[in-house]
Design a protein around this motif. Structure first.
Motif, PDB file in Angstrom:
ATOM      1  N   MET A 264       0.750  -1.087   0.034  1.00 26.68           N
ATOM      2  CA  MET A 264      -0.017  -0.135  -0.164  1.00 26.68           C
ATOM      3  C   MET A 264       0.936   1.093  -0.071  1.00 26.68           C
ATOM      4  SD  MET A 264      -2.739   1.230   2.891  1.00 26.68           S
ATOM      5  CE  MET A 264      -2.290   2.820   3.422  1.00 26.68           C
ATOM      6  N   THR A 265       0.465   2.266  -0.674  1.00 28.12           N
ATOM      7  CA  THR A 265       1.159   3.699  -0.634  1.00 28.12           C
ATOM      8  C   THR A 265       1.032   4.207   0.768  1.00 28.12           C
ATOM      9  OG1 THR A 265       0.423   3.941  -2.914  1.00 28.12           O
ATOM     10  CG2 THR A 265       1.080   5.792  -1.843  1.00 28.12           C
ATOM     11  N   GLU A 266       2.027   4.825   0.957  1.00 28.20           N
ATOM     12  CA  GLU A 266       2.325   5.695   2.394  1.00 28.20           C
ATOM     13  C   GLU A 266       1.188   6.632   2.218  1.00 28.20           C
ATOM     14  OE1 GLU A 266       4.402   3.107   4.197  1.00 28.20           O
ATOM     15  OE2 GLU A 266       3.862   5.167   5.241  1.00 28.20           O
ATOM     16  N   PRO A 267       0.484   6.831   3.332  1.00 32.45           N
ATOM     17  CA  PRO A 267      -0.783   7.829   3.405  1.00 32.45           C
ATOM     18  C   PRO A 267      -0.495   9.220   3.010  1.00 32.45           C
ATOM     19  CG  PRO A 267      -1.031   6.530   5.422  1.00 32.45           C
ATOM     20  CD  PRO A 267       0.407   5.994   4.902  1.00 32.45           C
ATOM     21  N   ALA A 268       0.760   9.574   3.329  1.00 34.57           N
ATOM     22  CA  ALA A 268       1.232  11.089   2.885  1.00 34.57           C
ATOM     23  C   ALA A 268       1.364  11.163   1.218  1.00 34.57           C
ATOM     24  CB  ALA A 268       2.390  11.373   3.550  1.00 34.57           C
ATOM     25  N   ASP A 269       1.815   9.844   0.650  1.00 33.13           N
ATOM     26  CA  ASP A 269       2.018   9.764  -0.881  1.00 33.13           C
ATOM     27  C   ASP A 269       0.801   9.630  -1.437  1.00 33.13           C
ATOM     28  OD1 ASP A 269       4.548  10.505  -0.453  1.00 33.13           O
ATOM     29  OD2 ASP A 269       5.179   8.469  -0.139  1.00 33.13           O
ATOM     30  N   HIS A 270      -0.428   9.330  -0.662  1.00 29.74           N
ATOM     31  CA  HIS A 270      -1.670   8.799  -1.455  1.00 29.74           C
ATOM     32  C   HIS A 270      -2.109   9.726  -2.315  1.00 29.74           C
ATOM     33  CE1 HIS A 270      -5.618   6.851  -1.729  1.00 29.74           C
ATOM     34  NE2 HIS A 270      -4.858   5.635  -1.468  1.00 29.74           N
ATOM     35  N   PRO A 271      -2.678   9.388  -3.380  1.00 27.05           N
ATOM     36  CA  PRO A 271      -3.265  10.604  -4.139  1.00 27.05           C
ATOM     37  C   PRO A 271      -4.588  11.260  -3.481  1.00 27.05           C
ATOM     38  CG  PRO A 271      -3.593   8.481  -5.483  1.00 27.05           C
ATOM     39  CD  PRO A 271      -2.912   8.280  -3.938  1.00 27.05           C
ATOM     40  N   LEU A 272      -5.389  10.665  -2.730  1.00 29.91           N
ATOM     41  CA  LEU A 272      -6.428  11.147  -2.023  1.00 29.91           C
ATOM     42  C   LEU A 272      -5.821  12.384  -0.936  1.00 29.91           C
ATOM     43  CD1 LEU A 272      -9.393  11.361  -1.044  1.00 29.91           C
ATOM     44  CD2 LEU A 272      -9.104   9.542   0.385  1.00 29.91           C
ATOM     45  N   VAL A 273      -4.672  12.205  -0.357  1.00 30.70           N
ATOM     46  CA  VAL A 273      -4.078  13.057   0.526  1.00 30.70           C
ATOM     47  C   VAL A 273      -3.808  14.187  -0.308  1.00 30.70           C
ATOM     48  CG1 VAL A 273      -2.105  13.516   2.218  1.00 30.70           C
ATOM     49  CG2 VAL A 273      -3.642  11.249   2.134  1.00 30.70           C
ATOM     50  N   ALA A 274      -3.148  13.899  -1.478  1.00 29.77           N
ATOM     51  CA  ALA A 274      -2.634  15.141  -2.295  1.00 29.77           C
ATOM     52  C   ALA A 274      -3.701  16.031  -2.784  1.00 29.77           C
ATOM     53  CB  ALA A 274      -1.772  14.502  -3.434  1.00 29.77           C
ATOM     54  N   ALA A 275      -5.108  15.056  -3.160  1.00 27.63           N
ATOM     55  CA  ALA A 275      -6.083  15.921  -3.549  1.00 27.63           C
ATOM     56  C   ALA A 275      -6.796  16.748  -2.635  1.00 27.63           C
ATOM     57  CB  ALA A 275      -7.210  14.910  -4.118  1.00 27.63           C
ATOM     58  N   VAL A 276      -6.828  16.424  -1.413  1.00 31.27           N
ATOM     59  CA  VAL A 276      -7.696  17.095  -0.234  1.00 31.27           C
ATOM     60  C   VAL A 276      -6.863  18.154   0.601  1.00 31.27           C
ATOM     61  CG1 VAL A 276      -9.341  15.311   0.027  1.00 31.27           C
ATOM     62  CG2 VAL A 276      -7.457  15.419   1.646  1.00 31.27           C
ATOM     63  N   LYS A 277      -5.644  17.739   0.491  1.00 26.23           N
ATOM     64  CA  LYS A 277      -4.656  18.633   1.334  1.00 26.23           C
ATOM     65  C   LYS A 277      -4.725  20.364   1.047  1.00 26.23           C
ATOM     66  CE  LYS A 277       0.125  19.167   3.226  1.00 26.23           C
ATOM     67  NZ  LYS A 277      -0.480  20.030   4.037  1.00 26.23           N
ATOM     68  N   PRO A 278      -4.737  20.878  -0.088  1.00 27.02           N
ATOM     69  CA  PRO A 278      -4.897  22.099  -0.153  1.00 27.02           C
ATOM     70  C   PRO A 278      -6.269  22.664   0.417  1.00 27.02           C
ATOM     71  CG  PRO A 278      -4.486  21.387  -2.636  1.00 27.02           C
ATOM     72  CD  PRO A 278      -4.580  20.056  -1.260  1.00 27.02           C
ATOM     73  N   LEU A 279      -7.514  22.096   0.469  1.00 21.29           N
ATOM     74  CA  LEU A 279      -8.942  22.342   1.086  1.00 21.29           C
ATOM     75  C   LEU A 279      -8.441  22.147   2.733  1.00 21.29           C
ATOM     76  CD1 LEU A 279     -11.561  22.850   1.070  1.00 21.29           C
ATOM     77  CD2 LEU A 279     -12.181  20.367   0.774  1.00 21.29           C
ATOM     78  N   VAL A 280      -8.000  21.025   3.067  1.00 25.38           N
ATOM     79  CA  VAL A 280      -7.516  21.002   4.504  1.00 25.38           C
ATOM     80  C   VAL A 280      -6.864  22.224   5.013  1.00 25.38           C
ATOM     81  CG1 VAL A 280      -6.359  19.487   6.071  1.00 25.38           C
ATOM     82  CG2 VAL A 280      -7.998  18.509   4.572  1.00 25.38           C
TER      83      VAL A 280
END
Length: 125
Positions: free
Chosen positions: A1-17
């Motif tokens: 599994m991809t590390e959470p920090a590298d996960h595409p979902l994290v990259a997608a929501v990080k600017p909003l967060v």
């Protein structure tokens, strides 16, 4: 599994967060009020939303960055625009919201209320 920090979902929501002043956590750290985000059925990340008062401070700081100067240094028209934006975002429903905004703008509470009243009168409310 991809590390959470590298996960595409994290990259997608990080600017909003970041814009909301929220915090990203591992899903195992989630508490009852946190929002757990899943990808293809697997929990990837949890988002801890800020308290409303913290959100207002974060919004004011972001507005200062956007304007490139302290809000208190803006001209009257720009300050009125800031108040309109903040009203649309619910800033004045937060306890002591008017006082917080007035302090950031370098004006009195009375002035903030005047800006709000002018805007509401212009809308015909």
């Amino acid at each position: 599994m991809t590390e959470p920090a590298d996960h595409p979902l994290v990259a997608a929501v990080k600017p909003l967060v970041d814009a909301m002043g929220a915090e990203l956590l591992g899903p195992e750290q989630a508490q009852a009020d946190d929002v757990v985000l899943a990808w293809e059925g697997e929990d990837v990340i949890a988002v801890r939303l800020p308290q409303l008062s913290e959100s207002l401070d974060h919004i004011l700081a972001a507005m200062e960055r956007r304007h490139g100067m302290p809000l208190a240094e803006l001209d009257r028209k720009a300050k009125q625009s800031v108040v309109r934006t903040l009203e649309a975002r619910g800033a004045f429903s937060v306890r002591r919201g008017v006082e917080t905004v007035a302090g950031a703008l370098g004006v009195s509470r009375f002035t903030v209320y005047n800006y709000l009243n002018r805007e509401n009168a212009a809308k015909g409310e």
